[in-house]
Design a protein around this motif. Structure first.
Motif, PDB file in Angstrom:
ATOM      1  N   THR A   1      38.103  39.745  33.529  1.00  0.00           N
ATOM      2  CA  THR A   1      39.064  40.197  34.863  1.00  0.00           C
ATOM      3  C   THR A   1      38.540  41.434  35.290  1.00  0.00           C
ATOM      4  N   GLU A   2      38.563  42.616  34.566  1.00  0.00           N
ATOM      5  CA  GLU A   2      38.306  43.755  34.877  1.00  0.00           C
ATOM      6  C   GLU A   2      36.785  43.889  35.783  1.00  0.00           C
ATOM      7  N   ARG A   3      35.913  43.222  34.919  1.00  0.00           N
ATOM      8  CA  ARG A   3      34.785  43.304  35.494  1.00  0.00           C
ATOM      9  C   ARG A   3      34.420  42.645  37.004  1.00  0.00           C
TER      10      ARG A   3
ATOM     11  N   GLU B   1      37.005  42.277  39.103  1.00  0.00           N
ATOM     12  CA  GLU B   1      37.603  43.484  40.003  1.00  0.00           C
ATOM     13  C   GLU B   1      36.624  44.600  40.290  1.00  0.00           C
ATOM     14  N   GLN B   2      36.037  45.107  39.457  1.00  0.00           N
ATOM     15  CA  GLN B   2      34.969  46.063  39.765  1.00  0.00           C
ATOM     16  C   GLN B   2      34.067  45.523  40.777  1.00  0.00           C
ATOM     17  N   TYR B   3      33.501  44.260  40.590  1.00  0.00           N
ATOM     18  CA  TYR B   3      32.601  43.911  41.560  1.00  0.00           C
ATOM     19  C   TYR B   3      33.116  43.584  42.914  1.00  0.00           C
ATOM     20  N   TRP B   4      34.481  43.133  43.001  1.00  0.00           N
ATOM     21  CA  TRP B   4      35.113  42.949  44.015  1.00  0.00           C
ATOM     22  C   TRP B   4      35.329  44.374  45.055  1.00  0.00           C
ATOM     23  N   HIS B   5      35.750  45.256  44.294  1.00  0.00           N
ATOM     24  CA  HIS B   5      36.026  46.757  44.915  1.00  0.00           C
ATOM     25  C   HIS B   5      34.691  47.279  45.016  1.00  0.00           C
TER      26      HIS B   5
ATOM     27  N   THR C   1      37.840  33.045  41.412  1.00  0.00           N
ATOM     28  CA  THR C   1      36.556  33.359  40.517  1.00  0.00           C
ATOM     29  C   THR C   1      36.389  31.874  39.752  1.00  0.00           C
TER      30      THR C   1
END
Length: 76
Positions: free
Chosen positions: A2-4, A6-10, A29
């Motif tokens: 999930t964190e990965r 979110e980083q991709y999206w941001h 996702t």
């Protein structure tokens, strides 16, 4: 994972102007295929411009009691 994601999206949002319609959008996702190997193969086809669409059977969505995707849905 999930964190990965979110980083991709941001990271994607950071490439857009502040008034872009993508800011504030909701996304889902999903993965390709039923194995990591197939996901990698399909991902390569997307990156190479060969795979440009995807689909699945309606009965799969119904059997899994998932919401049916609608036009405009953002999927990562």
């Amino acid at each position: 994972m999930t964190e990965r994601i979110e980083q991709y999206w941001h990271g994607f949002l950071a490439t857009l102007p502040p008034n872009s319609a993508y800011h504030g959008r909701v996304y889902v996702t999903e993965g390709f295929g039923d194995s990591p190997e197939l996901a990698d193969e399909l991902g390569r086809l997307v990156l190479n411009g060969i795979k440009t669409a995807t689909c699945s059977a309606l009965c799969e969505w119904e059997d899994e009691k998932k919401s049916i995707p609608q036009a405009g849905l953002l999927s990562i």
